[in-house]
Scaffold this motif. Structure first.
Motif, short mmCIF file in Angstrom:
data_model
loop_
_atom_site.label_atom_id
_atom_site.label_comp_id
_atom_site.label_asym_id
_atom_site.label_seq_id
_atom_site.Cartn_x
_atom_site.Cartn_y
_atom_site.Cartn_z
N GLY A 79 -4.10 49.63 77.80
CA GLY A 79 -3.36 49.06 76.99
C GLY A 79 -3.81 49.18 75.25
N LEU A 80 -2.73 49.48 74.52
CA LEU A 80 -2.96 49.51 73.03
C LEU A 80 -3.48 48.39 72.33
CD1 LEU A 80 -0.20 52.14 72.24
CD2 LEU A 80 -2.63 52.88 72.58
N ASP A 81 -3.04 47.26 72.89
CA ASP A 81 -3.08 45.78 72.26
C ASP A 81 -2.63 45.71 70.84
OD1 ASP A 81 -3.92 43.43 72.66
OD2 ASP A 81 -6.15 43.44 71.71
N PHE A 82 -1.29 46.13 70.54
CA PHE A 82 -0.67 46.12 69.40
C PHE A 82 -0.69 44.53 68.86
CE2 PHE A 82 1.94 50.16 69.62
CZ PHE A 82 0.77 50.88 69.04
N ASN A 83 -0.85 44.21 67.59
CA ASN A 83 -0.72 42.85 67.17
C ASN A 83 0.38 42.87 66.23
OD1 ASN A 83 -2.29 44.02 65.21
ND2 ASN A 83 -2.30 41.96 64.22
N ILE A 84 0.99 43.74 65.70
CA ILE A 84 2.28 44.00 64.97
C ILE A 84 3.59 44.48 65.64
CG2 ILE A 84 3.12 45.01 62.83
CD1 ILE A 84 0.17 45.19 61.89
N ALA A 85 4.56 43.80 65.53
CA ALA A 85 5.99 44.07 65.87
C ALA A 85 6.98 44.19 64.85
CB ALA A 85 6.26 43.55 67.16
N ARG A 86 7.77 45.22 64.77
CA ARG A 86 8.61 45.08 63.73
C ARG A 86 9.99 45.23 64.47
NH1 ARG A 86 9.02 49.33 60.14
NH2 ARG A 86 9.45 48.17 58.18
N TYR A 87 11.01 44.14 64.05
CA TYR A 87 12.15 44.25 64.59
C TYR A 87 13.39 44.61 63.59
CZ TYR A 87 16.32 42.04 66.72
OH TYR A 87 17.71 42.20 67.35
N ASN A 88 14.12 45.40 64.15
CA ASN A 88 15.28 46.10 63.21
C ASN A 88 16.47 45.36 63.44
OD1 ASN A 88 17.35 49.12 63.52
ND2 ASN A 88 16.65 48.08 61.67
N ALA A 89 16.96 44.69 62.18
CA ALA A 89 18.28 44.12 62.19
C ALA A 89 19.42 45.22 62.07
CB ALA A 89 18.35 43.04 61.00
N GLY A 90 20.26 45.29 63.25
CA GLY A 90 20.97 46.72 63.23
C GLY A 90 22.14 46.53 62.11
N ALA A 91 22.73 47.75 62.10
CA ALA A 91 23.80 47.80 61.04
C ALA A 91 25.39 48.11 61.80
CB ALA A 91 23.55 48.88 60.26
N SER A 92 25.31 48.21 63.07
CA SER A 92 26.46 48.84 63.76
C SER A 92 27.22 47.65 64.54
CB SER A 92 26.28 49.80 64.56
OG SER A 92 25.63 51.05 63.99
N SER A 93 28.67 47.80 64.50
CA SER A 93 29.46 46.96 65.39
C SER A 93 30.81 47.71 65.52
CB SER A 93 29.74 45.59 64.79
OG SER A 93 30.46 45.63 63.54
N TRP A 94 31.50 47.34 66.91
CA TRP A 94 32.51 48.07 67.04
C TRP A 94 33.77 47.60 66.92
CZ3 TRP A 94 27.64 48.86 68.22
CH2 TRP A 94 27.18 50.42 68.31
N ASN A 95 33.84 46.41 66.11
CA ASN A 95 34.94 45.44 65.99
C ASN A 95 36.05 46.15 64.72
OD1 ASN A 95 32.63 44.55 64.21
ND2 ASN A 95 34.22 43.26 63.46
N THR A 96 37.11 45.67 64.88
CA THR A 96 38.10 45.84 63.49
C THR A 96 38.36 44.81 62.76
OG1 THR A 96 39.31 47.45 65.09
CG2 THR A 96 40.31 46.96 63.03
N ILE A 97 38.20 44.94 61.59
CA ILE A 97 38.43 43.98 60.49
C ILE A 97 39.73 44.03 59.95
CG2 ILE A 97 37.43 42.82 58.34
CD1 ILE A 97 34.82 44.05 58.83
N ASN A 98 40.63 42.84 60.08
CA ASN A 98 41.82 42.75 59.40
C ASN A 98 42.93 43.89 60.04
OD1 ASN A 98 41.23 40.66 57.87
ND2 ASN A 98 40.78 42.02 56.05
N GLY A 99 42.50 44.31 61.37
CA GLY A 99 43.58 45.15 62.06
C GLY A 99 43.34 46.66 61.74
#
Length: 313
Positions: A79-99
């Motif tokens: 085991g590498l025993d990492f003590n740092i984790a970086r979380y990525n706030a994503g930029a993608s979504s597949w919804n349509t805005i105002n049609g």
């Protein structure tokens, strides 16, 4: 034929030795124990793509975030025993805005490098409104939770790109050229609101407190290109970075996250971060709580460098 090839190879080696003589100079290295380059706080990894795919894998979590010996595919791994984790706030979504308004996707985009974001549209900044989807990105969030329950005691929230609808071309894989800002000027504060809101929601709802927030990834690089890009990314001029950082400090403080640092600038090379010219454009509160973030040349994100008093960026 083998003898012929061997003879030819020997001739080539001899010729190269004559043309390019090898010279080795003596090298003396002196360690100065009085030098202080800051505190090495640990090492770790950015979750992002691999966690979005394998976020529920306990065996991988144990390899990364414990010191146990783990068997993977019949092989025993330490085991590498990492003590740092970086979380990525994503930029993608597949919804349509105002049609009509939809996310634009680079034709060369690799689907596994699209991370689902939480802020679906610009209608509301309230995290309890329908503009926000907190059920997104389950796998990466799961791995973050597992990492925190094991050895990860330093967590960072970071962004590869603003949400797609904040971008000039609605493409979270950057501008079509790659050398120009892709964040709309009227969304400088929106990007800060997004990062601060995610940090606050994770803290309040999932008891996940980020030590720092990093709103950019390799921001001065010009290889981000919406026509050829294979991952989320965004170019930011340094003046734009300064504007966003000032907004981010204000948004974090207003949500009771004044103890959360800002990490910037997450550049590809030390020189880009060390000579970062955005600092003169920062408000004093932002300068005081800004952490330098040069990228170290190893595969996994290895460390957070805490600047000491008197260090500059």
């Amino acid at each position: 034929m083998a003898r012929y090839l061997h003879a030819v190879s020997q001739i080539l080696v001899t010729a190269l030795t004559i043309i390019i003589p090898f010279a080795f100079a003596d090298l003396t290295t002196t360690i100065d124990p009085s030098s202080n380059w800051g505190t090495w706080e640990g090492w770790g990894t950015s979750l992002t793509w691999w966690a979005a795919a394998f976020g529920t894998r306990d065996d991988l979590a144990n390899i990364f975030f414990t010191s146990q010996t783990v068997t993977l595919n019949g092989v025993s791994l330490p085991g590498l025993d990492f003590n740092i984790a970086r979380y990525n706030a994503g930029a993608s979504s597949w919804n349509t805005i105002n049609g009509t308004t939809k996310m634009v996707v680079s034709p060369k985009m690799i689907p596994s490098r699209q991370i689902k974001g939480f802020w679906m549209d610009w209608a509301s900044t309230s995290p309890s409104s329908s503009s926000w989807n907190w059920s997104a990105d389950l796998a990466q969030r799961a791995m973050l939770s597992i990492a925190r329950a094991r050895s990860a005691n330093i967590l960072e929230l970071f962004s590869n790109s603003p949400m797609w609808w904040m971008c000039k071309n609605h493409n979270p894989f950057s501008s079509d050229d790659g050398s120009f800002d892709n964040l709309q000027s009227w969304n400088y504060q929106s990007h800060a609101v997004y990062m601060a809101t995610v940090a606050k929601y994770f803290s309040d709802t999932w008891s996940t407190k980020f030590s720092s927030v990093d709103p950019f990834n390799e921001p001065t690089a010009t290889w981000w290109n919406g026509k050829t890009g294979t991952q989320e990314g965004c170019h930011f001029d340094v003046s734009t970075q300064a504007a966003v950082l000032n907004h981010l400090r204000t948004e974090l403080d207003s949500r009771g996250l004044s103890s959360t640092d800002i990490s910037a600038s997450d550049e590809s090379y030390y020189d880009q971060a060390a000579k970062h010219p955005a600092k003169p454009g920062l408000d004093r509160p932002c300068q005081d709580r800004l952490r330098q973030r040069p990228r170290l040349p190893v595969r996994f994100w290895p460390a957070r460098l805490r600047p000491q008093p008197g260090n500059t960026i």
